[in-house]
Design an enzyme around this catalytic site. Structure first.
Site, PDB file in Angstrom:
ATOM      1  N   SER A 216     -28.768 -54.200  48.111  1.00  0.00           N
ATOM      2  CA  SER A 216     -28.841 -55.666  48.204  1.00  0.00           C
ATOM      3  C   SER A 216     -28.454 -56.260  46.868  1.00  0.00           C
ATOM      4  O   SER A 216     -28.582 -55.613  45.826  1.00  0.00           O
ATOM      5  CB  SER A 216     -30.270 -56.090  48.530  1.00  0.00           C
ATOM      6  OG  SER A 216     -31.111 -55.853  47.415  1.00  0.00           O
ATOM      7  N   ASP A 217     -27.993 -57.496  46.879  1.00  0.00           N
ATOM      8  CA  ASP A 217     -27.923 -58.217  45.616  1.00  0.00           C
ATOM      9  C   ASP A 217     -29.379 -58.454  45.193  1.00  0.00           C
ATOM     10  O   ASP A 217     -30.316 -58.284  45.991  1.00  0.00           O
ATOM     11  CB  ASP A 217     -27.141 -59.533  45.766  1.00  0.00           C
ATOM     12  CG  ASP A 217     -26.675 -60.055  44.396  1.00  0.00           C
ATOM     13  OD1 ASP A 217     -27.222 -59.607  43.365  1.00  0.00           O
ATOM     14  OD2 ASP A 217     -25.768 -60.914  44.351  1.00  0.00           O
ATOM     15  N   TRP A 218     -29.562 -58.840  43.949  1.00  0.00           N
ATOM     16  CA  TRP A 218     -30.922 -58.926  43.393  1.00  0.00           C
ATOM     17  C   TRP A 218     -31.747 -60.004  44.110  1.00  0.00           C
ATOM     18  O   TRP A 218     -31.421 -61.188  44.027  1.00  0.00           O
ATOM     19  CB  TRP A 218     -30.828 -59.173  41.891  1.00  0.00           C
ATOM     20  CG  TRP A 218     -30.821 -57.900  41.083  1.00  0.00           C
ATOM     21  CD1 TRP A 218     -31.627 -57.618  40.008  1.00  0.00           C
ATOM     22  CD2 TRP A 218     -30.009 -56.720  41.273  1.00  0.00           C
ATOM     23  NE1 TRP A 218     -31.357 -56.338  39.551  1.00  0.00           N
ATOM     24  CE2 TRP A 218     -30.384 -55.772  40.303  1.00  0.00           C
ATOM     25  CE3 TRP A 218     -29.026 -56.346  42.187  1.00  0.00           C
ATOM     26  CZ2 TRP A 218     -29.808 -54.505  40.195  1.00  0.00           C
ATOM     27  CZ3 TRP A 218     -28.442 -55.081  42.097  1.00  0.00           C
ATOM     28  CH2 TRP A 218     -28.840 -54.191  41.117  1.00  0.00           C
TER      29      TRP A 218
END
Ligand code: BGC
Length: 789
Positions: A216-218
């Protein structure tokens, strides 16, 4: 592994590391941003003080090099630095399309064209991974604005998604096999990218054969279990204890099948295994070195030779920051685009230039990278002013430089539309210097950064006023622009003879700009995005960034030059444009076939000659135009490019190979890439608007794909298959009462009114009884009617 251990592997251990399972020797991977330098933070810090690392030109600069080999070299250097810094996975490259000049992260991205981004990205990934460090493609997918970036819903039609927004990811996944892919924050057609089964599993894994892991992106995770089911393997950052418990409970309660969890863990373990392999290799290399050293003691004669070899190997594998700085400079030189050079004002000759006014705070305090997660802590930083000073010092008094700030430099990457304070006094000083000089070089630019889009594409007002005022006092003005995207130039472009797009050129940008200005290197960059005259010309203008939580991709396929071509809108500078201090001629276009089937490849070649008086590089571009197509297509699409290096007077042949996919469009009805029978034009040129050679080929498609048909398909669609035509004839003979319709059906020239009807409505109209309707529908054979024409 226990269920708990498996759940723990589905999230980071901290801000930058994956979890280890020491009991069974699963190592932890350390990740760091990119993309144009290693931003190694401490394990628990998001934006702190990163370790020094080479800051290469940013994505939009590298995109303008049009040099895949160069991207591979930059990637390999990043790989070596990553290893040196203890980083196992680089969080780059970013390959989102440059849909609007306003996107705050444009500086991280290569281009408005998916073929160019895909090819360059594949080179970059191959380079990084040649050092046994992983690369991560981001941000998957349709993350083209920073506006409401954690929640915005990108609404895009399927064909556009495939042809524009997924195509670069697809190319890189297939060509370079990245270790990882990062899904974006946004929703795509209503579903979070982090929970998008069609994107993360059906397309990425099942169709493209992706073998790495999806992270995932952060903080992009919404519902972790839904994400796992969709194909999101790793949640970042960690630790994510609550979600680990949620996963365990979901398996125990039967909400999540354990095989889904196993698959996710398996994907993360593939990368961990690659790391373990590299660690084992490193250990065995060290052991070998020790053994060799012992042997050397015994075999005196071989000693010197072996030491040399080891030295070379160490230099190859090791991290040589000085060499990387030199590469950063060479790369920057190749990225810089000479946009305008009236009267051949450039290059300046240091031995004859006389007094030159260097104007603009960015000459001394360079604007060389963007803000946010991509911000690198450079190992050193060159300014154009210092480098020009070096040349002046060597000129024996022939080149004399003066400096005026012209404006106040804002905090770099502040993204505040320039944030410059207008100062009449600063401008006055600059005008004074310029009027006393032979020429003026004016440094201007626009900072950009993550989390915030720009609101316009103009330079800061103070910079515009500076250019206009200086140009009024000095004819020989050279404007050097630093920024990550297209900017508007209309208010001043006619007043200045020379313009250089310096992009955000990284830590060695200063010397690269100086070397272009004074002709030590010959510019060879070409625009990887169109520069429109004004923002309202940009195809996404009416829909960007969107409102009410939606960003509508209303321009569809027509992104960048695809739009300007179709609408015949003259841009300020077209896609692919870039001047050189040499000139190049194009000749002898050859196609190895005049006709081919979609199972064959086509070779296109041309001769390129350097007709100038100095060595240079030319980017030769190949575009394809489909002459007749069932579906609308752009006027031209980039399908090949070669950067060729030529001495003065030299000629070289360049060759491109095209295959079926290069002639295809994505047809959402059959959910496949389709290359239709017919004539295609091959256009070879120096930019998208400067086509020098044209050829033609006839393509014979070996299969005609038909979308499956059912009761909702129109009569027009049913007329394309035999069962439909037979059933309609039956209807004409036995059921239709209306003489006009009967005649039309028999003659085969049905009125559009009927053709546009879905089958079930047509049957309702013509079948007198329900039994007739059932029989007639049955004749259309909806189950199996996709067969043949
Ligand atoms: C960015 C990513 C980046 C990550 C880690 C996010 O906010 O969108 O590109 O890799 O942070 O810094």
């Amino acid at each position: 592994m226990t269920l708990e251990e498996k759940a723990s592997l589905c999230a980071g251990a901290d801000m930058w590391r994956t979890a280890a399972v020491e009991r069974i020797g699963v190592p932890s991977l350390f990740m760091a941003d990119g993309p144009h330098g290693i931003r190694k933070e401490q394990a628990d810090v998001l934006l702190g003080g990163a370790a020094p690392a080479t800051c290469f030109p940013t994505g939009s600069a590298l995109g303008s090099s049009w040099n895949k080999q160069l991207l591979e070299e930059v990637g390999a250097s990043l790989g070596r630095e990553a290893r040196h810094l203890g980083v196992d996975l680089l969080l780059g490259p970013g390959i989102n399309m440059k849909r609007s000049p306003l996107n705050g992260r444009n500086f991280e991205y290569y281009s408005e064209d998916p073929y160019l981004s895909g090819e360059l990205g594949a080179g970059f990934v191959a380079g990084v991974q040649s050092e046994h460090v992983g690369a991560t493609l981001k941000h998957f997918a349709c993350n083209n604005t920073e506006h409401e970036r954690m929640t915005i819903n990108s609404v895009v039609d399927e064909r556009t998604l495939r042809e524009i927004y997924l195509a670069a990811f697809e190319r890189i996944v297939k060509q370079a096999k990245p270790w990882a892919i990062m899904c974006s924050y946004n929703k795509v057609n209503g579903t979070y990218a982090a929970e998008h089964h069609e994107l993360l599993t059906a397309i990425l894994r099942e169709e493209w054969g992706f073998e790495g892991f999806v992270m995932s992106d952060w903080l992009a995770v919404d519902d972790r279990v839904v994400g796992l089911k969709a194909g999101l393997d790793l949640e970042m950052p960690g630790p994510a204890e609550a979600n680990a418990r949620y996963i365990v409970e979901a398996v125990r309660s039967g909400k999540l099948e354990e095989r889904v969890l196993n698959a996710a863990v398996g994907h993360v373990l593939v990368a961990a295994a690659k790391l373990a392999e590299r660690q084992a290799e490193q250990e065995s290399e060290q052991e070998q070195e020790q053994e060799q050293e012992q042997e050397q003691e015994q075999e005196q004669e071989q000693e010197q030779e072996q030491e040399q070899e080891q030295e070379q190997e160490r230099a190859r594998r090791g991290c040589d920051f000085a060499a990387h700085h030199a590469l950063a400079r060479r790369a920057a030189e190749e990225c810089i685009v000479l946009l305008k050079n009236s009267g051949e004002l450039l290059p300046l000759d240091p031995m004859q230039a006389g007094k030159i006014a260097v104007i603009g705070a960015f000459a001394q305090a360079p604007l060389y990278q963007g803000g946010g997660s991509a911000k690198v802590n450079p190992t050193q930083l060159e300014s154009a002013w210092e480098e020009m000073g070096r040349l002046a010092a060597q000129s024996g008094g022939q080149l004399v430089l003066t400096y005026a700030a012209g404006y106040e430099a804002a905090a770099e990457g502040s993204g505040e539309g320039g944030g410059m304070q207008q100062g009449e006094q600063l401008i006055g000083e600059a005008v004074q210097l310029a009027s006393e000089s032979e020429a003026a070089v004016i440094f201007v630019g626009m900072p950009e950064g993550e989390s915030r889009d720009r609101t316009d594409m103009d330079l800061p007002a103070a910079h515009i006023q500076l250019i206009q005022s200086v140009a009024a006092a000095q004819r020989n003005c050279i404007v050097v622009i630093n920024g990550g995207s297209a900017i508007a130039m209309q208010p001043w472009i006619e007043a200045v003879p020379a313009v250089i797009m310096g992009w955000l050129p990284g830590q060695a940008g200063g010397s690269a700009i100086a070397s272009i200005l004074f002709g030590q290197s010959n510019p060879s960059g070409k625009l990887s995005e169109t520069f429109p005259v004004k923002l309202s010309d940009n195809p996404s203008f009416l829909n960007f960034p969107g409102e009410n939580g939606i960003t509508l991709y209303g321009e569809g396929l027509y992104v960048g030059y695809r739009y300007y071509d179709k609408k015949a809108i003259q841009p300020q500078f077209p896609f692919g444009h870039g001047l050189s201090y040499s000139t190049f001629s194009y000749s002898s276009l050859k196609l190895n076939k005049a006709m081919l089937t979609d199972q064959e490849t086509l070779n296109v070649s041309a001769q390129i000659t350097n007709t100038g008086s100095r060595a240079g590089m030319e980017v030769v571009q190949l575009y394809v135009h489909d002459q007749e197509s069932e579906w609308g297509r752009p006027d031209k699409e980039l399908k090949g490019f070669v950067k060729v290096s030529l001495q003065a007077g030299q000629t070289k042949e360049v060759t491109f190979t095209l295959e079926k996919r290069d002639l295809s469009y994505y047809n959402p009805k059959v959910r496949q890439w389709v290359a239709e029978t017919g004539r295609f034009t091959l256009l070879v040129g120096s930019s998208s608007a400067d086509i020098r050679l044209q050829g033609e080929v006839f393509l014979k498609a070996t299969e005609k794909l038909e979308a499956p048909k059912d009761a909702n398909s129109t009569i027009s669609e049913w007329l394309t298959v035999p069962s439909g035509r037979v059933a309609l004839q039956y209807a004409a003979e036995h059921l239709v009462k209306d003489e006009v319709l009967k005649g039309e059906l028999e003659r085969g020239d049905l009125h559009d009114f009927y053709k546009q009807m879905p089958l079930y409505k047509f049957v309702k109209l013509v079948a007198p009884t329900e039994a007739d309707a059932v029989r007639l529908i049955g004749m259309f054979n909806p189950i199996n009617a996709s067969d043949q024409t």
